[in-house]
Design a protein around this motif. Sequence first.
Motif, short mmCIF file in Angstrom:
data_model
loop_
_atom_site.label_atom_id
_atom_site.label_comp_id
_atom_site.label_asym_id
_atom_site.label_seq_id
_atom_site.Cartn_x
_atom_site.Cartn_y
_atom_site.Cartn_z
N GLY A 1 0.95 -1.16 0.00
CA GLY A 1 0.12 -0.03 -0.10
C GLY A 1 0.84 1.16 -0.09
O GLY A 1 0.17 2.35 -0.01
N GLU A 2 2.14 1.25 -0.17
CA GLU A 2 2.94 2.52 0.14
C GLU A 2 3.58 2.82 -1.39
O GLU A 2 4.18 2.06 -2.05
N TYR A 3 3.06 4.01 -1.65
CA TYR A 3 3.19 4.64 -3.06
C TYR A 3 4.13 5.61 -3.08
O TYR A 3 4.66 6.15 -4.01
N LYS A 4 5.20 5.94 -1.98
CA LYS A 4 5.81 7.00 -1.94
C LYS A 4 7.21 6.66 -2.20
O LYS A 4 8.09 7.71 -2.04
N ARG A 5 7.65 5.28 -1.84
CA ARG A 5 9.11 4.91 -1.76
C ARG A 5 9.97 5.51 -2.86
O ARG A 5 10.93 6.08 -2.76
N PHE A 6 9.59 5.57 -4.16
CA PHE A 6 10.41 5.79 -5.30
C PHE A 6 10.59 7.34 -5.42
O PHE A 6 11.61 7.65 -5.73
N ALA A 7 9.87 8.12 -5.12
CA ALA A 7 9.78 9.37 -5.11
C ALA A 7 10.74 9.83 -3.72
O ALA A 7 11.80 10.77 -4.19
N ALA A 8 10.74 9.33 -2.70
CA ALA A 8 11.75 9.46 -1.86
C ALA A 8 13.05 9.06 -2.14
O ALA A 8 14.14 9.67 -1.91
N MET A 9 13.27 7.97 -3.21
CA MET A 9 14.41 7.56 -3.69
C MET A 9 14.82 8.64 -4.51
O MET A 9 16.33 9.02 -4.50
N TYR A 10 14.20 9.00 -5.35
CA TYR A 10 14.42 10.09 -6.28
C TYR A 10 14.93 11.50 -5.74
O TYR A 10 15.42 12.27 -6.40
N ALA A 11 14.38 11.79 -4.62
CA ALA A 11 14.92 13.02 -3.86
C ALA A 11 16.29 13.16 -3.83
O ALA A 11 16.92 14.21 -3.70
N HIS A 12 16.88 12.15 -3.64
CA HIS A 12 18.39 11.88 -3.42
C HIS A 12 19.16 12.50 -4.96
O HIS A 12 20.41 12.55 -4.79
N VAL A 13 18.49 12.42 -6.03
CA VAL A 13 19.31 12.63 -7.22
C VAL A 13 18.63 13.36 -8.40
O VAL A 13 18.97 13.41 -9.27
N THR A 14 17.55 14.29 -7.72
CA THR A 14 16.93 15.13 -8.56
C THR A 14 16.96 16.47 -7.59
O THR A 14 16.92 16.74 -6.57
N ALA A 15 16.77 17.58 -8.36
CA ALA A 15 17.09 18.84 -7.87
C ALA A 15 15.40 19.38 -7.37
O ALA A 15 15.28 20.26 -6.38
N ALA A 16 14.29 18.86 -7.81
CA ALA A 16 12.94 19.14 -7.54
C ALA A 16 11.98 17.86 -7.69
O ALA A 16 12.37 17.29 -8.82
N GLN A 17 11.14 17.86 -7.05
CA GLN A 17 10.10 16.67 -7.12
C GLN A 17 8.53 17.42 -7.35
O GLN A 17 8.29 18.02 -6.41
N VAL A 18 7.93 16.74 -7.99
CA VAL A 18 6.46 17.21 -8.17
C VAL A 18 5.69 15.93 -8.37
O VAL A 18 6.00 15.28 -9.18
N ASN A 19 4.39 15.94 -7.51
CA ASN A 19 3.54 14.67 -8.12
C ASN A 19 2.16 15.49 -8.44
O ASN A 19 1.43 16.16 -7.50
N LEU A 20 1.83 15.26 -9.50
CA LEU A 20 0.60 16.32 -9.89
C LEU A 20 -0.74 15.53 -9.52
O LEU A 20 -1.10 14.17 -9.99
N THR A 21 -1.68 15.87 -8.65
CA THR A 21 -2.49 15.23 -8.52
C THR A 21 -4.02 16.20 -8.43
O THR A 21 -5.02 15.79 -7.76
N ASP A 22 -3.72 17.43 -8.43
CA ASP A 22 -4.62 18.31 -8.83
C ASP A 22 -4.58 19.25 -10.00
O ASP A 22 -3.69 19.77 -10.47
N ALA A 23 -5.85 19.22 -10.47
CA ALA A 23 -6.13 19.90 -12.24
C ALA A 23 -5.83 21.38 -12.01
O ALA A 23 -5.11 22.07 -12.83
#
Lengths: 591, 591
Positions: free
Chosen positions: A134-156
């Motif tokens: 049920g955990e969907y946030k892991r990969f974004a957490a991993m990517y925070a180490h190798v990217t300058a900014a992170q966005v998850n679009l959930t709102d139009a």
Amino acid sequence: MIKDSNSSATMRHAQQSTIPLGAYLFNRVQQLGIRSVFGVPGDYNLALLDFIEPSGLDWVGNCNELNAAYAADGYARIHGLSVVITTFGVGELSAINGIAGAYAERAPVIHIVGTPSRSLQSSRALVHHTFIDGEYKRFAAMYAHVTAAQVNLTDAETAPDQIDWVIAQAMIHQRPVYLQIPEDMANVAVAATNLGLGPITGPSLGTLPINPEHVATILDRMYSAKQPVILVDGESRNIGALAEMDQLIRATGWLTWTSAFGKGLVDEELPNVHGVYLADYGDDSCATYFKTADLVLFFGPHLSNINTHIFTAIPDETVTIAFSPNQVQIDGHVLRDTSPRRILAEIVKLVDMPRLAQVTGPRVVPLPDPNPVASDMLCQALFYPFMNRMFRRGDIILTETGTAAEGGKVFKLPSGCRFFTAVTWLSIGYMLPAALGVTLAQRDSASHQQGHNREPHRTFLFIGDGSFQMTAQEMSTMIKKNLNVVIIIINNNGYTIERVIHGRNASYNNISQWNHRHALGLFGLSDDDAAHRYFAARTWGELRTALDSQPMQRENAGVTVIEAFMGQEDCTGELKKLLLEQVSKEDKTSL
Amino acid sequence: MIKDSNSSATMRHAQQSTIPLGAYLFNRVQQLGIRSVFGVPGDYNLALLDFIEPSGLDWVGNCNELNAAYAADGYARIHGLSVVITTFGVGELSAINGIAGAYAERAPVIHIVGTPSRSLQSSRALVHHTFIDGEYKRFAAMYAHVTAAQVNLTDAETAPDQIDWVIAQAMIHQRPVYLQIPEDMANVAVAATNLGLGPITGPSLGTLPINPEHVATILDRMYSAKQPVILVDGESRNIGALAEMDQLIRATGWLTWTSAFGKGLVDEELPNVHGVYLADYGDDSCATYFKTADLVLFFGPHLSNINTHIFTAIPDETVTIAFSPNQVQIDGHVLRDTSPRRILAEIVKLVDMPRLAQVTGPRVVPLPDPNPVASDMLCQALFYPFMNRMFRRGDIILTETGTAAEGGKVFKLPSGCRFFTAVTWLSIGYMLPAALGVTLAQRDSASHQQGHNREPHRTFLFIGDGSFQMTAQEMSTMIKKNLNVVIIIINNNGYTIERVIHGRNASYNNISQWNHRHALGLFGLSDDDAAHRYFAARTWGELRTALDSQPMQRENAGVTVIEAFMGQEDCTGELKKLLLEQVSKEDKTSL
């Protein structure tokens, strides 16, 4: 949430048209001059992919995601920005090493990930490409180490601004960014307003105030210098002032060197431009001159051990003015919150040329033009000067980590050539997909700028047989796209780069034996074409035959392979030193 | 830290011999029956690799790190444990998707990473394979998301116990673990004591107390059941009680189904063993019987959407007793802190057979033995039953995500066959290196157990042309190791699995055109061997010729490729349903 029909958002919506989110995204990408989009389809990103071609973009379609990320990195180093699309979990994790490399060596890649729908995520459904917890946030957490900014679009409502923001972050930080788009967001209607406001620029890098005193200080240092030198490193690319740097190098005539990372960012046909600065030339006049300089204008420092030859090629801080993407350092004092680009532009504008020292120093030594006996076996020492004659203005040259990276440091590039070699991330296998990326970027740019003579340039990739095995399949994408790439496989029977470090004769430095002559055929050429575009060269005569052949002519588009066989322990420069140290240790042990 | 010469640690050291850490580690690995070690050399792990062969292990040497991780995952699914070694940063991040898959589908892989020396790390040196910011902890932080335990060895005193601990965690959690070893630790002397204590067992999984009442409850439920069924899922592998499960299935004669993940863990030659349970057979008597069962013994539940056919194949909780690796669930009530393995053993020991219901239910339908017209084109519906005749006892069969995974569900496996298909992680490209791993594990086990007849088994890999492109080069490692693998490439012109989901005719679901007949040659076979071991089959006649050929005979070791051409939209089961839904939507749109 209570809806207020008089809210500004609602009123704004009422006045404007909407567009599907996927269309918005790729129109934004298209506005930035990107023409090719890298990636691999996967069920969570398919709905998004529907919008690529209608937005005027070309879907490249890579063999796997790591290769796609590597290719996007290459594209960004030429074009200044690129896009790679993967699917959730499996796709993005396959790509993550490529994105990490783009982070390390500053290539602004927009990594878009198609993720499970919002309803699946909010219900914590146990879907594939998760760990069914049920955990969907892991990969974004991993990517925070190798990217300058992170966005998850959930709102139009906020999606268009979030897209603009994250793309701007890539441009500002000159590093990759991470954009998650749930499957069900691809088709939601979002405001099209921003599309009419012109391409994303991010907060302009040129608007920060600059202090005239800083400019004056730098100019004074330039006027008073008796023995000034210029050192061009790879992050010059990220400053956005290559033109100003070029003007300074031309106008001052000051002796100029590059790092391996900076190679290809200055015109090596200029009489004052030396090649890669190597501090351990020993009694060489260049090293002496460089070390006794009273001013070093240092553009785009990137101080990794490899790029600085184990920290020996870093100029003396007390005589150095260093321009980085977001700071200037004068004699060790850091100026932040200013615009290095604008400072540089001011200097170019204000500099009073007659007040600058007329320098004399070691002349640029022309590259030897070897003429070895045709029946002699190839060797690393002569190979790179020998190959250099093939390069023409505007070509792109890449040397993969290993003997090629060391050997290629001696290249003397014609004007307008770009050059790429790994200096920090050093992920072997990177360079082949990167060659795909840079070549596509150059072609996209050419077809954008001029209709005629669309295939004038070639890409030369120098890669060892070990590195080649990592990502070889991406050749098929080059063939699919009919790119002009010459792949020179240096077959030295395994990981020579590792052998020189440790385990000279260890079996773990061996690789599987491949028959490279079948590569072009497997990866898509007809048998006839494949036979005509593959050349094996053990001797200089055989190499000459290959280079003189019809497929190697400038006008002949397509992928060509030259397999150059060389000794297992044949290497040059730093690598040779390491190897000799190891042999010497062995001798002591055996005594 | 003050050293106390009377401390127990010091006294212990005084009494014992020491061994280099690398030797300790690989001796520990060797004690656990592992014979093959996967990975790729890199400068930070070379010193460690020196200890592999002297420890009696075979270094496989993969083409790249993702492939190495996939192969190690496969090895672990056969042997119960495996090792993959990569270098810091670049190597481990390339492998991370493979480790994530092992985490998702529970394969205990020990991932060893060679890292920069302690002195480099403590001085925050700006070395390659970092982001030149002095930060060395990022990659471990990323790995914490995809491994059950993490250890960084920096201290010779505690290193042996830490190694033992982390290996035990892999065995306990049945998931991958992560072990960092700084370059300069490989040769430090550590206590050899633990090596004499026998192989690592971890806290034994069989020592937890079991409550006799639980056993009695389960037995009562078994005695009172009128229509009991058994469902075998994939995590049965992780319970460590496959033998007990097999005894129950044989002794009870109860009708037994598997999930796709559980396939190959039970003997399908038994008269009461049906194949994969599909709830949506509709009016099929099996589904009706299963759904009206009053008891389901459910072994190793793994409830991902794909493995449960979108959650339709999950048995009714209120009649289910489910055995997981670390819990038992009876009618929805969870029993923790007990040993499912021991409970199962007690049940097998205590069950009073005459008190069990003699069941009658739908008979196992034999797999059709198609005999299509030789000149007819191949089709998915007949292909898998047709191929089934090739399987012999003890073979290993793998079906890659895509049409093969769907089609292969119908296989009827001879006794002793193992079967692998992706059910949760579904990372396409996984299955080819996994085939390498399972085949090596089987060969290691065979050569360990018996000297004679060392190559009796074969591996059959069914893989689509899209998946094949992801990791194709790992064929060369199969060839290098002379493994018995038949690779059946299903050439259906791209990603059919994606086409059926979305974008049936979209160009992004196309792939580069490869000429697969050149694969064996590129990847290491002589031209002659390659020509004799490649078969193209468009018709049933051509397929028969391939299957009857000399290289396909059991005694003939080596890699063989059969390229089976099939329609771009030809698929079966669930996939066909999805495709028809899409077509139906298109029809509506076009009205």
